[in-house]
Design a protein around this motif. Structure first.
Motif, PDB file in Angstrom:
ATOM      1  N   ALA A 126       2.531   2.745 -26.430  1.00  0.00           N
ATOM      2  CA  ALA A 126       3.077   3.285 -27.693  1.00  0.00           C
ATOM      3  C   ALA A 126       2.443   2.572 -28.894  1.00  0.00           C
TER       4      ALA A 126
ATOM      5  N   GLY B 211       0.134   0.009 -27.137  1.00  0.00           N
ATOM      6  CA  GLY B 211      -0.951   0.625 -26.363  1.00  0.00           C
ATOM      7  C   GLY B 211      -2.218   0.902 -27.152  1.00  0.00           C
TER       8      GLY B 211
ATOM      9  N   VAL C 264      -0.722  10.765 -20.348  1.00  0.00           N
ATOM     10  CA  VAL C 264      -1.415  11.268 -19.152  1.00  0.00           C
ATOM     11  C   VAL C 264      -2.847  11.635 -19.558  1.00  0.00           C
TER      12      VAL C 264
ATOM     13  N   ASP D 181       8.787   6.172 -27.511  1.00  0.00           N
ATOM     14  CA  ASP D 181       9.008   6.797 -28.828  1.00  0.00           C
ATOM     15  C   ASP D 181      10.455   7.272 -28.948  1.00  0.00           C
TER      16      ASP D 181
ATOM     17  N   ARG E 174       9.085  20.481 -27.425  1.00  0.00           N
ATOM     18  CA  ARG E 174       7.985  19.524 -27.580  1.00  0.00           C
ATOM     19  C   ARG E 174       6.871  20.119 -28.420  1.00  0.00           C
TER      20      ARG E 174
ATOM     21  N   ARG F 184       0.092  19.794 -29.213  1.00  0.00           N
ATOM     22  CA  ARG F 184       0.118  19.899 -27.738  1.00  0.00           C
ATOM     23  C   ARG F 184      -0.209  21.306 -27.244  1.00  0.00           C
TER      24      ARG F 184
HETATM   25  N1  UDP Z   1      -0.440   6.017 -26.420  1.00  0.00           N
HETATM   26  C1  UDP Z   1      -0.867   4.705 -26.444  1.00  0.00           C
HETATM   27  N2  UDP Z   1      -2.212   4.445 -26.498  1.00  0.00           N
HETATM   28  C2  UDP Z   1      -3.134   5.448 -26.543  1.00  0.00           C
HETATM   29  C3  UDP Z   1      -2.674   6.793 -26.493  1.00  0.00           C
HETATM   30  C4  UDP Z   1      -1.311   7.039 -26.430  1.00  0.00           C
HETATM   31  O1  UDP Z   1      -0.059   3.792 -26.393  1.00  0.00           O
HETATM   32  O2  UDP Z   1      -4.312   5.141 -26.604  1.00  0.00           O
HETATM   33  C5  UDP Z   1       1.008   6.269 -26.368  1.00  0.00           C
HETATM   34  C6  UDP Z   1       1.553   7.144 -27.475  1.00  0.00           C
HETATM   35  O3  UDP Z   1       1.750   6.382 -28.657  1.00  0.00           O
HETATM   36  C7  UDP Z   1       2.835   7.651 -26.853  1.00  0.00           C
HETATM   37  C8  UDP Z   1       2.475   7.740 -25.367  1.00  0.00           C
HETATM   38  O4  UDP Z   1       1.286   6.991 -25.199  1.00  0.00           O
HETATM   39  O5  UDP Z   1       3.859   6.704 -27.028  1.00  0.00           O
HETATM   40  C9  UDP Z   1       2.140   9.146 -24.892  1.00  0.00           C
HETATM   41  O6  UDP Z   1       3.161   9.983 -25.109  1.00  0.00           O
HETATM   42  P1  UDP Z   1       3.049  11.516 -24.743  1.00  0.00           P
HETATM   43  O7  UDP Z   1       4.353  12.115 -25.085  1.00  0.00           O
HETATM   44  O8  UDP Z   1       1.833  12.135 -25.340  1.00  0.00           O
HETATM   45  O9  UDP Z   1       2.888  11.423 -23.175  1.00  0.00           O
HETATM   46  P2  UDP Z   1       2.316  12.428 -22.122  1.00  0.00           P
HETATM   47  O10 UDP Z   1       2.875  13.778 -22.450  1.00  0.00           O
HETATM   48  O11 UDP Z   1       0.828  12.369 -22.216  1.00  0.00           O
HETATM   49  O12 UDP Z   1       2.829  11.863 -20.850  1.00  0.00           O
END
Ligand code: UDP
Length: 251
Positions: free
Chosen positions: A115, A142, A170, A196, A219, A226
């Motif tokens: 995050a 992150g 992901v 978050d 979302r 997205r």
């Molecule tokens: N994030 C991070 N570093 C990165 C890219 C993303 O820490 O280089 C974090 C971002 O801030 C968020 C989480 O990864 O808190 C991804 O959340 P998302 O809802 O996009 O997750 P997904 O749907 O990809 O599982």
């Protein structure tokens, strides 16, 4: 589940479009059982991720190697039901929160990785108030520089936390975890946007949207960027129907 046992740790690997997912009687019990057996990686699978895994060999391999894959999304639950495998939806954010509460109650050490920096700051404060006895041994955002990651990884491997929650999105959180957790005890789990939500920066979809299986719409409104990723959702449904997964099993 075709053969339902009364074992709370019951875990039965199924396939949805060639991607492994576990039907469990109780995902929380399965996770605690996994920790007791020496730990492993937990993946939370939804339709979007299933399609991504089919296109991305590294993500596919990480999911295939994960010790526990829970059905996080309504699409995966629906696809399993078509095979006669009846499981409830297990949102990863709920399992992760339950594991944090368990960690606090049982003295587990915990690391949080991922995050944005300000999200991680708020999360640290909130957890200190909400789970005061939590043994948080590491909490790093992150967005580290390329030079900082190796040191962070080394610290994690030395600390050997009981629970590592990884919010890097992901597929990075799954492939990063797969690389790091080998030979490590503890549970390592990718949690997407959970930090978050816990930090109060984003909201989860209201429950009625979950019941109507349109959480994805919520979302999309919160994060319009997205839309491209979500184009895979109709493809998922079409592919499950086209393949007729499960029909042979029911005959
Ligand atoms: N994030 C991070 N570093 C990165 C890219 C993303 O820490 O280089 C974090 C971002 O801030 C968020 C989480 O990864 O808190 C991804 O959340 P998302 O809802 O996009 O997750 P997904 O749907 O990809 O599982």
């Amino acid at each position: 589940m075709d053969a339902v046992s009364t074992d709370p740790c019951d875990q039965h690997r199924c396939q949805v479009l060639g991607v492994g997912v576990d039907a469990c009687r109780d995902v929380h019990a399965a996770a605690i059982g996994l920790h007791a057996r020496g730990g492993g990686q937990i993946v939370t699978l939804n339709a979007e991720m299933t399609m991504a895994a089919r296109a991305d060999a590294q993500l596919g391999a990480a999911i295939a190697a994960a010790e526990l894959v829970i059905p996080d999304g309504a699409g995966v639950v629906w696809a399993l039901a078509r095979q006669g495998v009846r499981v409830g939806r297990s949102p990863g954010i709920e399992l992760a929160r339950a594991l944090l509460a368990y960690a606090e109650a049982h003295g587990w050490t915990v690391a949080l990785i991922g995050a944005a920096p300000e999200v991680m700051d708020r999360l640290r404060q909130r957890l200190a108030a909400e789970l005061p006895a939590l043994r948080l041994v590491m909490a790093e955002h992150g967005y580290q520089s390329a030079e900082s990651w190796p040191l962070l990884e080394r610290r994690l491997q030395v600390l050997k936390p009981d629970l590592v929650l990884v919010a890097l999105g992901v597929p990075r959180q799954e492939t990063w975890t797969q690389r790091l957790h080998a030979d490590q005890p503890g549970l390592w789990m990718g949690v997407g946007g959970s930090f978050d939500v816990w930090a109060g920066v984003k909201q989860r979809a209201p429950q009625w949207m979950g019941r109507l299986q349109v959480e994805w719409l919520y979302r999309l409104v919160q994060e319009p960027s997205r839309w491209r990723r979500m184009l895979s959702l109709p493809g998922f449904a079409w592919e499950v129907i086209r393949r007729g997964e499960g029909r042979a099993k029911r005959r």
